[in-house]
Design an enzyme around this catalytic site. Structure first.
Site, short mmCIF file in Angstrom:
data_model
loop_
_atom_site.label_atom_id
_atom_site.label_comp_id
_atom_site.label_asym_id
_atom_site.label_seq_id
_atom_site.Cartn_x
_atom_site.Cartn_y
_atom_site.Cartn_z
CE1 TYR A 1 24.72 -43.77 35.84
CE2 TYR A 1 23.75 -40.86 35.45
CZ TYR A 1 23.64 -42.73 36.62
OH TYR A 1 23.76 -42.27 38.10
CG HIS B 1 23.07 -52.20 39.30
ND1 HIS B 1 22.47 -51.69 38.39
CD2 HIS B 1 21.98 -53.36 39.82
CE1 HIS B 1 20.82 -52.18 38.42
NE2 HIS B 1 20.86 -53.24 38.60
N PRO C 1 21.98 -34.36 41.54
CG PRO C 1 19.75 -35.46 40.22
CD PRO C 1 21.16 -33.68 40.80
CE LYS D 1 29.74 -40.81 44.48
NZ LYS D 1 29.24 -42.28 44.12
CE1 TYR E 1 26.96 -43.74 39.38
CE2 TYR E 1 26.59 -45.55 40.11
CZ TYR E 1 26.01 -44.32 39.81
OH TYR E 1 24.55 -44.19 39.13
P1 FAD Z 1 16.06 -35.60 53.10
O1 FAD Z 1 16.17 -36.67 53.34
O2 FAD Z 1 15.78 -33.83 53.03
O3 FAD Z 1 15.65 -35.55 55.42
C1 FAD Z 1 14.83 -34.27 56.21
C2 FAD Z 1 13.87 -34.66 56.94
O4 FAD Z 1 13.78 -33.74 57.39
C3 FAD Z 1 12.73 -34.90 55.85
O5 FAD Z 1 11.81 -35.79 56.49
C4 FAD Z 1 11.95 -33.29 56.34
O6 FAD Z 1 10.28 -33.34 56.57
C5 FAD Z 1 12.13 -33.70 57.74
N1 FAD Z 1 12.30 -32.18 58.55
C6 FAD Z 1 12.48 -30.26 57.82
N2 FAD Z 1 12.21 -29.41 58.53
C7 FAD Z 1 12.02 -30.03 59.33
C8 FAD Z 1 10.92 -29.70 61.43
N3 FAD Z 1 11.45 -28.10 60.80
N4 FAD Z 1 11.03 -30.20 61.89
C9 FAD Z 1 11.35 -31.64 61.87
N5 FAD Z 1 11.98 -32.07 60.66
C10 FAD Z 1 12.13 -31.69 59.30
N6 FAD Z 1 21.10 -38.78 46.27
C11 FAD Z 1 21.97 -40.51 46.40
O7 FAD Z 1 22.64 -41.08 47.52
N7 FAD Z 1 21.13 -41.32 44.96
C12 FAD Z 1 20.60 -41.42 43.99
O8 FAD Z 1 20.37 -41.76 43.06
C13 FAD Z 1 20.06 -39.71 44.91
N8 FAD Z 1 18.70 -39.90 43.37
C14 FAD Z 1 17.88 -38.33 43.42
C15 FAD Z 1 17.06 -38.15 42.43
C16 FAD Z 1 16.06 -37.26 43.13
C17 FAD Z 1 14.91 -37.18 42.39
C18 FAD Z 1 16.29 -36.46 44.44
C19 FAD Z 1 15.04 -35.06 44.51
C20 FAD Z 1 17.46 -36.80 44.82
C21 FAD Z 1 17.75 -37.61 45.27
N9 FAD Z 1 19.49 -37.85 45.68
C22 FAD Z 1 19.93 -38.90 45.52
C23 FAD Z 1 19.79 -37.41 47.53
C24 FAD Z 1 18.99 -37.97 48.26
O9 FAD Z 1 17.58 -38.16 47.77
C25 FAD Z 1 19.08 -36.91 49.60
O10 FAD Z 1 20.74 -36.93 49.51
C26 FAD Z 1 18.82 -37.63 50.85
O11 FAD Z 1 17.49 -37.27 50.77
C27 FAD Z 1 19.12 -36.52 52.32
O12 FAD Z 1 19.44 -36.55 53.37
P2 FAD Z 1 19.00 -35.74 54.51
O13 FAD Z 1 18.65 -36.64 55.48
O14 FAD Z 1 19.93 -35.78 54.72
O15 FAD Z 1 17.40 -35.08 53.82
C1 PHB Z 2 17.94 -43.58 40.91
O1 PHB Z 2 17.47 -44.13 40.68
O2 PHB Z 2 16.30 -42.44 41.20
C2 PHB Z 2 18.53 -42.70 39.96
C3 PHB Z 2 19.71 -43.54 39.83
C4 PHB Z 2 20.96 -42.64 39.36
C5 PHB Z 2 21.52 -41.02 39.28
C6 PHB Z 2 20.20 -40.94 40.34
C7 PHB Z 2 19.15 -41.60 40.15
O3 PHB Z 2 21.99 -40.64 39.77
#
Ligand code: FAD
Ligand code: PHB
Length: 397
Positions: A202, A75, A294, A298, A386
């Site tokens: 947005y 995009h 979100p 980021k 962004y």
């Molecule tokens: P997580 O993905 O939470 O992974 C942590 C892992 O650790 C999990 O699999 C969990 O099961 C495991 N775990 C926890 N405790 C234990 C334990 N005791 N033992 C073993 N395993 C364990 N970010 C963006 O950059 N762009 C976006 O568009 C965006 N949109 C989002 C939309 C939504 C609806 C949500 C909820 C989040 C969004 N985010 C977005 C944020 C992004 O999803 C998170 O920041 C990302 O998942 C972080 O990754 P992580 O690996 O740090 O944590």
């Molecule tokens: C998504 O596609 O899930 C999404 C896109 C942009 C955002 C958050 C989530 O700011």
């Protein structure tokens, strides 16, 4: 109890843990990944969708970007919609960079396939229950198939998300927590219908925020602002589509077609930072250390940026026994994290309707959106943040 020995014990197979395990492997550093959920669970969990160009470059540069390059949607801009009209922010023209829409669970699938492909240890349904001795000889205890196991390692990477065990294992006095809760949440849906726009939209509306995003040419991802304590059962499909149509309507007749809703969920909105992100030989990465609302897309990108910094520190340590980069880990990450916090908080306040918002605040909201979309300087600020600010330390990929 059997004790496994490795160099880095990684807790969590989300984007942070899997990317770290992958980059370390390419540098000849051994690790063991523990994930409490099943492989199927983590590969189907619907979360983020927007990858910064820097994140894409790391994935491609480290050899896991083949499907991303084929299926990811590049995009070159986004739309901001308010007062019944859309305004385009052209990233490519303003800052010469772009973003890629590719679902988080696809990134996770690609990284798990790579890890399994080179036969490095990754244990699913293996829950870490304790991290100990991280000032001297770190150990991770975990449970799998009803039995207790232990990993002895040089370092522990806490990639276990916001609700994990690593951050709480650090004594409270050694951590400073910064937190903000927002008085609203996002109700997100995944729907089998072609996206109504080629680019993300947005929307700020008197009834609240709405976002149109996508996962593929056949699947849309949409969000509406709702109350934080909302029960998803109070949102039947018709109500969601009606609300999306009302908020996203334009004066030139924007059409939002509905389709079967495949998944529905409510996400609370918070900003959170735990400093200094490390204690002895335990490092926190991704959501374990910080959460952004979100609106700035980021979260996943910050997790990958942390991994980039820690990988460099660990490579330096194993090559030359120098600890400088490891000691600076948190400080280096936090500079980027605070800028992403600033950007995400700004986008959130600009695009959401706050409870008890009066006419004056509404006027300011519209003026800010008008300014951002009509001033080249302001649009450039949005675009630059962004697509992802430049990394201030050189990477390995
Ligand atoms: P997580 O993905 O939470 O992974 C942590 C892992 O650790 C999990 O699999 C969990 O099961 C495991 N775990 C926890 N405790 C234990 C334990 N005791 N033992 C073993 N395993 C364990 N970010 C963006 O950059 N762009 C976006 O568009 C965006 N949109 C989002 C939309 C939504 C609806 C949500 C909820 C989040 C969004 N985010 C977005 C944020 C992004 O999803 C998170 O920041 C990302 O998942 C972080 O990754 P992580 O690996 O740090 O944590
Ligand atoms: C998504 O596609 O899930 C999404 C896109 C942009 C955002 C958050 C989530 O700011």
């Amino acid at each position: 109890m059997v004790t496994l020995r490795t160099q880095v014990g990684i807790i969590g197979a989300g984007p942070a843990g899997l990317t770290l395990a992958h980059l370390l492997h390419l540098q000849g550093i051994e690790s063991v990944v523990l994930e409490r959920q099943s492989r199927e669970h983590v590969e189907t969990r619907v979360r983020a969708g927007v990858l910064e160009q820097g994140t894409v470059e790391i994935l491609i540069g480290s050899g896991v970007g083949e499907r991303l390059q084929r299926e990811g949607l590049q995009h070159r801009g986004v739309q901001l919609r308010f007062d019944g009209k859309s305004h385009r922010i052209d990233f490519q023209e303003l800052v010469g960079r772009s973003i890629t829409v590719y679902a988080q669970q696809e990134v996770v699938k690609d990284l798990i396939a790579a890890r399994i492909g080179y036969h490095e240890p990754i244990f699913f349904e293996a829950e870490a229950t304790q991290v100990a001795d991280f000032d001297a000889q770190p150990r991770v205890r975990y449970q799998q198939d009803g039995a207790s196991h232990e990993i002895a390692c040089d370092f522990i990477a806490g990639c276990d998300g916001f609700h994990g065990i690593c951050r709480p294992a650090i004594p409270a006095a050694a951590l400073k927590i910064h937190e903000r809760h927002y008085p609203f949440a996002w109700l997100g849906i995944l729907a089998r219908v072609a996206p109504a726009s080629e680019e993300l939209i947005y929307t700020y509306h008197e009834r609240g925020f709405a976002l149109l995003s996508m996962r593929s040419p056949e699947v849309s991802r949409l969000y509406v602002q709702c109350d934080p304590g909302e029960d998803v059962n109070h949102w039947p499909d018709d109500r969601i589509w009606e609300e999306l149509r009302t908020r996203m309507a334009t004066r030139d007749g924007f059409v939002l077609k509905d389709g079967p809703i495949l998944q529905k969920g409510i996400t609370p909105m918070r900003s959170f930072v735990a400093e200094p992100m490390q204690a002895g030989r335990l490092f926190l990465l991704g959501d374990a250390a910080h959460i952004v609302p979100p609106t700035g897309a980021k979260g996943l990108n910050l997790a990958v940026a942390d991994v980039r910094v820690l990988t460099r520190g660990l490579v330096e340590f194993y090559k030359s026994k120098k600890r400088d980069a490891l000691q600076q880990y948190g400080e280096r990450c936090l500079r980027r994290i605070w800028k992403a916090q600033r950007f995400s908080a700004w986008m959130t306040s600009m695009l959401h309707r706050f409870p008890n918002e009066d006419d004056f605040s509404h006027g300011i909201h519209l003026a800010e959106l008008d300014y951002v979309t009509s001033s080249r300087a302001a649009s450039t600020t949005l675009a630059e943040n962004y697509v992802g600010l430049p990394f201030d330390t050189p990477g390995l990929f």
